[in-house]
Design an enzyme around this catalytic site. Structure first.
Site, PDB file in Angstrom:
ATOM      1  N   THR A  16      22.120 -81.296 -25.813  1.00  0.00           N
ATOM      2  CA  THR A  16      21.274 -82.816 -25.765  1.00  0.00           C
ATOM      3  C   THR A  16      20.234 -82.693 -27.208  1.00  0.00           C
ATOM      4  OG1 THR A  16      21.477 -82.597 -23.816  1.00  0.00           O
ATOM      5  CG2 THR A  16      19.972 -84.310 -24.207  1.00  0.00           C
ATOM      6  N   LYS A  37      28.494 -89.768 -22.658  1.00  0.00           N
ATOM      7  CA  LYS A  37      28.268 -88.731 -22.063  1.00  0.00           C
ATOM      8  C   LYS A  37      29.861 -88.372 -20.919  1.00  0.00           C
ATOM      9  CE  LYS A  37      26.618 -84.399 -20.383  1.00  0.00           C
ATOM     10  NZ  LYS A  37      26.079 -83.476 -21.323  1.00  0.00           N
TER      11      LYS A  37
END
Length: 237
Positions: A16, A37
Site C-alpha cells: 500500500t 483495490k
C-alpha cells in the site's frame, strides 16, 4: 504504462505504501491516477481500507475504486467464503481497471497478499489472472532482509511461467540501519527477480506528514516508476 499491477512477495511487505509512493510521484508529474483495490479484507463496511490510505498519503486527487470488501483479515477467497459473500473474479478486475484507464493516465491495481493468493475458491483465480487479462506489468514489492530472495525468486518464476512482465522489484521498507543481509540484497534482489531494483521506500515512510511523503516519493523511486532515485549505491553511501 497505463495500467500496472502492484503485488507483493507476501503480506506486510509494504504494497500500500508502494502504491501510494508511485501514485504521488505520478501526480507530482501532472498525471492523473486511479487506484483499484479488487478485494479489501480485514475492515468493516465504513472503516478506511488500503485505498483510503493511498489517498491520505498521495493526496485526494487519486481516484479510488474497491470491488469487494470482506471483514476478516484473510485471503480474499477464504474471507469471501466465511462471510457468505461473492468472490471477485479476474474478469471484473480487468473490466474495472480498463474502465479507469479510459479516464486516467495511470491505473494501479493493488493486490492482497502475494501474486497467487486466491480470489475465488471455485476457479482458483488470482491476481496473476487479472494481470494476464490486462496484459499489465507487475511491480513486485519485497522485504529488505533475510529470506526475501527466495520469495522474490518464486514470485518472479510465477510471473515468467504466465508470460507476465515484471516492472521491477521495489523494497517496501528499507531500514535506517541496514544489516549485512539487507545490504547484500541490494545486489541480489535484481538477480532473484530477473528484473531491476526500482526503488527503496524508507521504513516508517507512512508514519510521517503526508505532505512530506508526497515531496519525498520521487526520490525513493527509479525513473521507470516516475522518480529520480539514483540506485543502490546511493542507499549504501
Amino acid at each position: 504504462m497505463a495500467i500496472m499491477v502492484v503485488s507483493g512477495t507476501g503480506t506486510g511487505v509494504g504494497k500500500t505504501v508502494a502504491t501510494a509512493a508511485v501514485a504521488a510521484a505520478a501526480l507530482g508529474a501532472g498525471r492523473s491516477v486511479a487506484v483499484l483495490k479488487p478485494a479489501q479484507t480485514g475492515v468493516g463496511p465504513y472503516e478506511p481500507g488500503d485505498a483510503a490510505e493511498v489517498v491520505r498519503l498521495a493526496g485526494d486527487a487519486v481516484t479510488t475504486a474497491e470491488l469487494a470488501r470482506y471483514p476478516e483479515p484473510l485471503a480474499p477467497a477464504t474471507a469471501a467464503r466465511r462471510a457468505g459473500l461473492p468472490p471477485v473474479g479476474p474478469e471484473a478486475v480487468a473490466e474495472a481497471a480498463a474502465e479507469l484507464a479510459g479516464r486516467h493516465d495511470l491505473v494501479l491495481v493493488e493486490g492482497a497478499g502475494g501474486l497467487l493468493v486466491r480470489f475465488d475458491d471455485r476457479t482458483g483465480a488470482t491476481l496473476a489472472d487479472a494481470a494476464r487479462l490486462l496484459a499489465a506489468p507487475v511491480l513486485v514489492v519485497a522485504s529488505a532482509g533475510l529470506g526475501t530472495l527466495n520469495s522474490t525468486a518464486l514470485t518472479a518464476e510465477a510471473l515468467s511461467r504466465r508470460d507476465l512482465a515484471c516492472a521491477g522489484v521495489l523494497v517496501g521498507a528499507w531500514p535506517s540501519d541496514p544489516d549485512l543481509a539487507c545490504r547484500c540484497n541490494l545486489a541480489d534482489l535484481p538477480v532473484a527477480a530477473g528484473a531491476p531494483l526500482v526503488g527503496l521506500l524508507p521504513e516508517g515512510a507512512a508514519a510521517g506528514d503526508p505532505a512530506g511523503f508526497r515531496a519525498a516519493a520521487p526520490g525513493w523511486l527509479a525513473p521507470a516508476l516516475g522518480g529520480h532515485w539514483a540506485g543502490p549505491d546511493a542507499a549504501t553511501a
